[in-house]
Write an enzyme that holds these catalytic residues in place. Sequence first.
Site, PDB file in Angstrom:
ATOM      1  N   THR A 163      -8.500   1.263   7.003  1.00  0.00           N
ATOM      2  CA  THR A 163      -7.801   0.098   6.463  1.00  0.00           C
ATOM      3  C   THR A 163      -8.772  -0.870   5.787  1.00  0.00           C
ATOM      4  OG1 THR A 163      -6.689  -1.934   7.168  1.00  0.00           O
ATOM      5  CG2 THR A 163      -7.971  -0.816   8.838  1.00  0.00           C
ATOM      6  N   ASP A 164      -8.261  -1.642   4.847  1.00  0.00           N
ATOM      7  CA  ASP A 164      -9.099  -2.673   4.204  1.00  0.00           C
ATOM      8  C   ASP A 164      -9.520  -3.751   5.202  1.00  0.00           C
ATOM      9  OD1 ASP A 164      -6.605  -3.932   4.517  1.00  0.00           O
ATOM     10  OD2 ASP A 164      -6.430  -4.552   2.418  1.00  0.00           O
ATOM     11  N   GLU A 165      -8.846  -3.809   6.359  1.00  0.00           N
ATOM     12  CA  GLU A 165      -9.146  -4.880   7.317  1.00  0.00           C
ATOM     13  C   GLU A 165     -10.536  -4.740   7.932  1.00  0.00           C
ATOM     14  OE1 GLU A 165      -5.891  -6.199   9.718  1.00  0.00           O
ATOM     15  OE2 GLU A 165      -4.439  -5.282   8.378  1.00  0.00           O
ATOM     16  N   TYR A 212      -7.844  -5.171  16.296  1.00  0.00           N
ATOM     17  CA  TYR A 212      -7.386  -4.006  15.529  1.00  0.00           C
ATOM     18  C   TYR A 212      -8.441  -3.606  14.508  1.00  0.00           C
ATOM     19  CZ  TYR A 212      -5.094  -1.522  11.655  1.00  0.00           C
ATOM     20  OH  TYR A 212      -4.798  -0.639  10.649  1.00  0.00           O
ATOM     21  N   LYS A 270     -10.759  -0.155  14.301  1.00  0.00           N
ATOM     22  CA  LYS A 270     -10.758   0.748  13.137  1.00  0.00           C
ATOM     23  C   LYS A 270     -12.178   0.894  12.581  1.00  0.00           C
ATOM     24  CE  LYS A 270      -7.631   2.445  11.338  1.00  0.00           C
ATOM     25  NZ  LYS A 270      -6.881   3.726  11.583  1.00  0.00           N
TER      26      LYS A 270
HETATM   27  P1  NAD Z   1       2.385   3.243  12.755  1.00  0.00           P
HETATM   28  O1  NAD Z   1       2.087   2.257  13.825  1.00  0.00           O
HETATM   29  O2  NAD Z   1       3.690   3.190  12.063  1.00  0.00           O
HETATM   30  O3  NAD Z   1       2.228   4.725  13.331  1.00  0.00           O
HETATM   31  C1  NAD Z   1       1.191   5.127  14.178  1.00  0.00           C
HETATM   32  C2  NAD Z   1       1.570   6.491  14.760  1.00  0.00           C
HETATM   33  O4  NAD Z   1       0.482   6.950  15.582  1.00  0.00           O
HETATM   34  C3  NAD Z   1       2.821   6.454  15.638  1.00  0.00           C
HETATM   35  O5  NAD Z   1       3.657   7.546  15.314  1.00  0.00           O
HETATM   36  C4  NAD Z   1       2.261   6.598  17.051  1.00  0.00           C
HETATM   37  O6  NAD Z   1       3.167   7.212  17.945  1.00  0.00           O
HETATM   38  C5  NAD Z   1       1.028   7.461  16.797  1.00  0.00           C
HETATM   39  N1  NAD Z   1       0.004   7.315  17.850  1.00  0.00           N
HETATM   40  C6  NAD Z   1      -0.491   6.153  18.379  1.00  0.00           C
HETATM   41  N2  NAD Z   1      -1.412   6.433  19.327  1.00  0.00           N
HETATM   42  C7  NAD Z   1      -1.534   7.792  19.374  1.00  0.00           C
HETATM   43  C8  NAD Z   1      -2.326   8.677  20.131  1.00  0.00           C
HETATM   44  N3  NAD Z   1      -3.206   8.234  21.032  1.00  0.00           N
HETATM   45  N4  NAD Z   1      -2.188  10.005  19.919  1.00  0.00           N
HETATM   46  C9  NAD Z   1      -1.293  10.474  19.017  1.00  0.00           C
HETATM   47  N5  NAD Z   1      -0.496   9.676  18.274  1.00  0.00           N
HETATM   48  C10 NAD Z   1      -0.615   8.353  18.447  1.00  0.00           C
HETATM   49  O7  NAD Z   1       1.172   3.123  11.728  1.00  0.00           O
HETATM   50  P2  NAD Z   1       1.130   3.212  10.146  1.00  0.00           P
HETATM   51  O8  NAD Z   1       1.432   1.903   9.562  1.00  0.00           O
HETATM   52  O9  NAD Z   1       1.867   4.419   9.691  1.00  0.00           O
HETATM   53  O10 NAD Z   1      -0.437   3.464   9.940  1.00  0.00           O
HETATM   54  C11 NAD Z   1      -0.968   4.783   9.924  1.00  0.00           C
HETATM   55  C12 NAD Z   1      -2.462   4.708   9.733  1.00  0.00           C
HETATM   56  O11 NAD Z   1      -2.750   4.004   8.517  1.00  0.00           O
HETATM   57  C13 NAD Z   1      -3.181   3.941  10.843  1.00  0.00           C
HETATM   58  O12 NAD Z   1      -4.384   4.614  11.139  1.00  0.00           O
HETATM   59  C14 NAD Z   1      -3.455   2.578  10.232  1.00  0.00           C
HETATM   60  O13 NAD Z   1      -4.620   2.005  10.763  1.00  0.00           O
HETATM   61  C15 NAD Z   1      -3.636   2.935   8.765  1.00  0.00           C
HETATM   62  N6  NAD Z   1      -3.291   1.885   7.802  1.00  0.00           N
HETATM   63  C16 NAD Z   1      -2.073   1.244   7.848  1.00  0.00           C
HETATM   64  C17 NAD Z   1      -1.760   0.284   6.889  1.00  0.00           C
HETATM   65  C18 NAD Z   1      -0.424  -0.431   6.884  1.00  0.00           C
HETATM   66  O14 NAD Z   1      -0.278  -1.412   6.129  1.00  0.00           O
HETATM   67  N7  NAD Z   1       0.552  -0.022   7.656  1.00  0.00           N
HETATM   68  C19 NAD Z   1      -2.686  -0.023   5.887  1.00  0.00           C
HETATM   69  C20 NAD Z   1      -3.916   0.652   5.867  1.00  0.00           C
HETATM   70  C21 NAD Z   1      -4.189   1.606   6.823  1.00  0.00           C
HETATM   71  P1  TYD Z   2       1.116  -7.764   8.812  1.00  0.00           P
HETATM   72  O1  TYD Z   2       2.291  -7.074   8.227  1.00  0.00           O
HETATM   73  O2  TYD Z   2       1.039  -7.922  10.285  1.00  0.00           O
HETATM   74  O3  TYD Z   2      -0.177  -7.014   8.244  1.00  0.00           O
HETATM   75  P2  TYD Z   2      -1.754  -7.414   8.381  1.00  0.00           P
HETATM   76  O4  TYD Z   2      -1.922  -8.458   9.391  1.00  0.00           O
HETATM   77  O5  TYD Z   2      -2.282  -6.113   8.808  1.00  0.00           O
HETATM   78  O6  TYD Z   2      -2.169  -7.844   7.010  1.00  0.00           O
HETATM   79  O7  TYD Z   2       1.010  -9.211   8.163  1.00  0.00           O
HETATM   80  C1  TYD Z   2       0.874  -9.399   6.769  1.00  0.00           C
HETATM   81  C2  TYD Z   2       0.629 -10.867   6.541  1.00  0.00           C
HETATM   82  O8  TYD Z   2       1.804 -11.586   6.923  1.00  0.00           O
HETATM   83  C3  TYD Z   2      -0.503 -11.423   7.379  1.00  0.00           C
HETATM   84  O9  TYD Z   2      -1.234 -12.395   6.632  1.00  0.00           O
HETATM   85  C4  TYD Z   2       0.204 -12.089   8.545  1.00  0.00           C
HETATM   86  C5  TYD Z   2       1.518 -12.530   7.937  1.00  0.00           C
HETATM   87  N1  TYD Z   2       2.659 -12.557   8.907  1.00  0.00           N
HETATM   88  C6  TYD Z   2       3.398 -13.738   9.089  1.00  0.00           C
HETATM   89  O10 TYD Z   2       3.127 -14.771   8.448  1.00  0.00           O
HETATM   90  N2  TYD Z   2       4.414 -13.727  10.005  1.00  0.00           N
HETATM   91  C7  TYD Z   2       4.732 -12.610  10.715  1.00  0.00           C
HETATM   92  O11 TYD Z   2       5.662 -12.677  11.560  1.00  0.00           O
HETATM   93  C8  TYD Z   2       3.985 -11.412  10.499  1.00  0.00           C
HETATM   94  C9  TYD Z   2       4.303 -10.162  11.262  1.00  0.00           C
HETATM   95  C10 TYD Z   2       2.950 -11.433   9.582  1.00  0.00           C
END
Ligand code: NAD
Ligand code: TYD
Length: 342
Positions: free
Chosen positions: A126-128, A150, A154
Amino acid sequence: MKTILVTGGAGFIGSAFVRRTVEKYPDTTIVVLDKLTYAGNLDNLLPVHDAPNYHFERGDIAHRQTVQQIIERYGVEAIVNFAAETHVDRSILEPDAFIQTDVVGLYVLLDAARQMGVQRVHHVSTDEVYGSVAEGFFREGDVLEPNSPYAASKAGGEMMVRAYHVTYGLHTTVTRGSNTFGPYQYPEKLAPFFITEALDDRPLPLYGDGMQVRDWLYVDDHCDAIDAVLHRGAPGAIYNIGGEHELHNIEVTRFILRTLGKPESLIRHVADRPGHDRRYALTNDKIRAELSWTPQHTFEEAMVATVRWYQANEWWWRKIKTGEYLEYYKRQYAERLAGAGG
Ligand code: NAD
Ligand code: TYD
């Protein structure tokens, strides 16, 4: 690649990747390994349920025996790791599971891959991991300054990927994607949370002044970029995946409300997230130059499609917003909303 193991494939981005890959590569077997935590959902995989090249296994990436048995049974050649605990706010409340899955789990996966001769491991990061940037854009070589549990977990996982490449010569790749949105996203992240709350005319708790900046990436674009890196990325390389669309949180919120025809009076400015990163911004220069990938969807078109999906698929999200979800909602928002007079 004849067999790809997709860990975390029942989550938001992982399931989108599976749905696309099962269709795009009919001669490749896709095995999903997922623990089915609160965020994992087999409904996300219903569209591929009957596909002959799709298999599901429930299990934990941190459980070595499970991982080894699956690699052996299916003859896994490549692993794409989406499995993670992913929500910043939950990591602030309870970091344990983040370290266990995002660091220890990833280590177990890498070690099993090394021992069993898996040809490629792609890790979805992630970019985070970069932390916050006031001006300019993060590049892949920049220092990592993660700020939430988090982001730190990562970043820790990424260090382990690096070590397995440098020390053991494992063919690894890493992508750092920006804030991703689209259908099937668990309704705790900003977009699906606010869309589904607004549909029920409930208050939208915007942290602080709402002027934090995120770069927004449509889930299909994120998956296409991962596909490109998995197949063509250089061993040991890291690639940013940006949506090239920066917006303040308040602008995203207003866009969602306008699309739904709901009033801005639903917005409540509530107590900020501790350690809240002010701005994330990435350059796509590397992935553009090396792999010719660029985002194909505009924010506006993709967010309208996303909002319409949640409107049309209440069956999917209403049953999630019960039980554990309500407990979490109470912990995270009750006091904040009361403090905002909401
Ligand atoms: P999500 O929370 O929707 O899904 C995570 C999945 O991982 C779930 O199905 C969960 O059951 C499974 N999981 C958790 N712990 C596990 C374990 N110990 N063993 C097996 N499975 C397990 O997440 P997402 O938003 O789809 O993100 C997927 C990946 O992309 C993550 O690695 C996250 O860090 C990365 N990512 C997400 C975003 C975003 O904006 N959502 C952005 C950049 C990167
Ligand atoms: P989020 O979807 O949790 O992603 P991330 O923290 O990984 O960027 O949040 C996106 C942005 O929105 C972040 O700056 C936090 C803000 N946010 C709120 O203001 N209220 C909320 O209830 C949530 C979930 C996020």
